[in-house]
Design an enzyme around this catalytic site. Structure first.
Site, short mmCIF file in Angstrom:
data_model
loop_
_atom_site.label_atom_id
_atom_site.label_comp_id
_atom_site.label_asym_id
_atom_site.label_seq_id
_atom_site.Cartn_x
_atom_site.Cartn_y
_atom_site.Cartn_z
N CYS A 122 -4.58 -2.49 13.39
CA CYS A 122 -3.61 -1.84 12.51
C CYS A 122 -3.41 -0.43 13.04
O CYS A 122 -4.31 0.40 12.95
CB CYS A 122 -4.18 -1.85 11.09
N CYS A 180 -5.49 2.65 3.64
CA CYS A 180 -4.98 3.44 4.75
C CYS A 180 -4.99 4.93 4.45
O CYS A 180 -4.54 5.37 3.40
CB CYS A 180 -3.56 2.96 5.01
N GLU A 199 5.51 6.16 9.04
CA GLU A 199 6.66 5.29 8.84
C GLU A 199 7.26 5.00 10.24
O GLU A 199 7.90 5.88 10.83
CB GLU A 199 7.67 5.99 7.91
N LEU A 249 8.36 -3.81 -0.17
CA LEU A 249 9.29 -3.85 -1.30
C LEU A 249 8.62 -3.29 -2.56
O LEU A 249 9.14 -2.39 -3.19
CB LEU A 249 9.74 -5.30 -1.50
N CYS A 303 4.74 7.70 -0.75
CA CYS A 303 4.59 6.61 -1.71
C CYS A 303 3.39 6.94 -2.59
O CYS A 303 2.35 7.38 -2.10
CB CYS A 303 4.39 5.28 -0.98
N CYS A 308 2.41 11.17 6.98
CA CYS A 308 3.63 10.43 6.67
C CYS A 308 4.46 11.24 5.69
O CYS A 308 3.90 11.84 4.77
CB CYS A 308 3.28 9.07 6.05
N CYS A 319 -0.29 5.59 -1.93
CA CYS A 319 -0.77 5.61 -0.55
C CYS A 319 -1.49 6.93 -0.23
O CYS A 319 -0.94 8.01 -0.44
CB CYS A 319 0.42 5.41 0.40
N ASN A 371 -5.69 -1.09 -3.38
CA ASN A 371 -7.00 -0.49 -3.09
C ASN A 371 -7.01 0.89 -3.71
O ASN A 371 -6.23 1.74 -3.29
CB ASN A 371 -7.14 -0.29 -1.57
N1 SAH Z 1 5.23 3.10 6.20
C1 SAH Z 1 5.06 1.71 6.45
C2 SAH Z 1 3.75 1.34 7.11
C3 SAH Z 1 2.50 1.96 6.53
S1 SAH Z 1 1.88 1.32 5.01
C4 SAH Z 1 5.24 0.91 5.18
O1 SAH Z 1 5.25 1.51 4.12
O2 SAH Z 1 5.40 -0.29 5.25
C5 SAH Z 1 1.41 -0.32 5.34
C6 SAH Z 1 1.11 -1.11 4.06
O3 SAH Z 1 -0.07 -0.61 3.41
C7 SAH Z 1 2.24 -1.02 3.07
O4 SAH Z 1 2.68 -2.27 2.67
C8 SAH Z 1 1.62 -0.23 1.95
O5 SAH Z 1 2.17 -0.52 0.76
C9 SAH Z 1 0.15 -0.61 2.03
N2 SAH Z 1 -0.71 0.32 1.27
C10 SAH Z 1 -0.64 1.67 1.25
N3 SAH Z 1 -1.54 2.19 0.38
C11 SAH Z 1 -2.20 1.14 -0.15
C12 SAH Z 1 -3.25 1.03 -1.13
N4 SAH Z 1 -3.77 2.11 -1.72
N5 SAH Z 1 -3.67 -0.21 -1.44
C13 SAH Z 1 -3.13 -1.30 -0.85
N6 SAH Z 1 -2.15 -1.27 0.06
C14 SAH Z 1 -1.67 -0.05 0.41
#
Ligand code: SAH
Length: 362
Positions: free
Chosen positions: A114, A346, A169, A228, A125, A121, A128, A303
């Site tokens: 990964c 992450c 991203e 999504l 979100c 970033c 995250c 998570n």
């Molecule tokens: N920016 C990109 C790639 C990085 S995140 C994107 O958003 O797709 C990769 C995945 O990890 C995403 O689907 C995101 O929702 C997930 N993710 C991020 N934080 C998380 C958390 N606390 N628990 C579970 N999944 C998480």
């Protein structure tokens, strides 16, 4: 083409390495040797390439450009965290003193890496950990490829899959991401189908991704995963502030275009947050939203991260969500929670260690 600012060697193919050697006053076959040592052997520093003349090695070691550890462009390991299931998270130092996370995930016959595409970033979100610190900068090609080589070295196994689901991203660093994919396929022998690019959505970027991938890679066969996370615009904006500028209908329309151009199906990622987006009505709305779409839904149980108080979904709600989608003929899988004891979410390892790293400790 080598001109202007020096480039690290990682990321270059054989012709470029040959050219680089010639510019250094060496015969071209040295470039093929470098290729073997960089990619097949995974050497960290050029002074370890024992087939090179000693005098040239010394000269190279003395002329490493500032901000790099070595001409190779390899990183240095700051910290390693190994979970009981073997999931291995590495904190790597970039030459300019920043740190990024990369994770090796062993499952049955696979080793998935990964990788991060940015340091931090900008998407913010809410669930995250990476988003909490903002963006420092995008990664260069060698810094992306290095992550795969670092996991290979630490885990002693050849990565079979690479997912751009670490920090950052990828669509905001499109050129380096495509160049890194070209390198992983061309120099490390991976297949595009073993690679996944995950995005939370950047307006106008998906058709551009399809077009640039065709130009750079000849075809776009990697998997596109779209985060999504909600079945409607209102809830999506609550979780993903940047969604404000990108209505969910427009995002789905861009996904349809992407499928039309590339012929590949898209996979949707959906984080399950207890009580917030994991109820049967959300599953029903999601099924309606993507009805007739050639796609696959990957459910990701949340998570927990330190900065937010979202709840983990209950196992019963996860099972019910899945069943509701299946009954509506949506292809669905649930991501197994791996490496929970190794700062799994992450960005968490980096945030927990950021004080220590800033202080130069391990
Ligand atoms: N920016 C990109 C790639 C990085 S995140 C994107 O958003 O797709 C990769 C995945 O990890 C995403 O689907 C995101 O929702 C997930 N993710 C991020 N934080 C998380 C958390 N606390 N628990 C579970 N999944 C998480």
């Amino acid at each position: 083409m080598i001109s202007g600012a020096p480039r690290p060697l990682l990321g270059m193919g054989k012709p470029e390495l040959e050219q680089w050697c010639q510019q250094q006053g060496q015969p071209p076959f040295r470039g093929r040797q470098l290729h073997d040592w960089l990619y097949a052997k995974g050497v960290q520093r050029l002074d370890q390439v024992t087939v090179l003349p000693a005098a040239w090695r010394q000269q190279l070691a003395a002329s490493v450009p500032p901000g790099w550890f070595d001409w190779t462009g390899r990183s240095q390991e700051l910290h390693r965290s190994v979970a009981r299931d073997g999931t291995t998270k590495l904190l790597l130092a970039t030459g300019d003193g920043l740190s990024i996370e990369t994770v090796g995930i062993p499952t049955d016959d696979r080793l998935t890496v990964c990788v991060s595409s940015q340091v931090g970033c900008p998407m913010a979100c809410r669930f995250c950990a990476t988003g909490k610190g903002g963006l420092q900068r995008s990664l260069a090609v060698h810094e992306i490829v290095d992550q795969v080589l670092s996991v290979r070295a630490v885990m002693g196994a050849r990565p079979s899959h690479v997912v751009f689901m670490g920090m950052g991203e990828p669509l905001l660093n499109l050129d380096a991401v495509l160049e890194a994919i070209a390198c992983l396929c061309g120099e490390l022998g991976m297949a595009q189908r073993q690679i996944t690019v995950s995005t939370v959505g950047v307006p106008q970027a998906l058709p551009h991704l399809a077009q640039r991938a065709m130009e750079r890679l000849g075809r776009a066969q990697f998997t596109l995963a779209v985060s999504l996370h909600a079945p409607d615009q209102r809830l999506r904006e609550e979780l993903i502030p940047t969604a404000h500028a990108y209505p969910i209908e427009a995002l789905l329309e861009d996904c349809r275009q992407y499928v039309a151009i590339t012929g590949r199906r898209v996979s949707f990622e959906y984080i399950l947050l207890g009580g917030l987006n994991d109820q049967p009505r959300h599953a029903e709305a999601l099924a309606r939203l993507i009805r007739g779409f050639q796609s696959h839904v990957n459910l990701i149980p949340y998570n927990p991260i330190a900065e937010e108080s979202f709840a983990r979904p209950s196992p019963a709600d996860v099972a019910a969500f899945r069943q509701t989608l299946e009954q509506r003929h949506v292809a669905v899988s649930v991501r197994a929670s791996r490496g929970l004891d190794a700062d799994a979410a992450c960005g968490q390892l980096r945030r927990r260690l950021s004080g220590a790293v800033a202080a130069g400790g391990h």
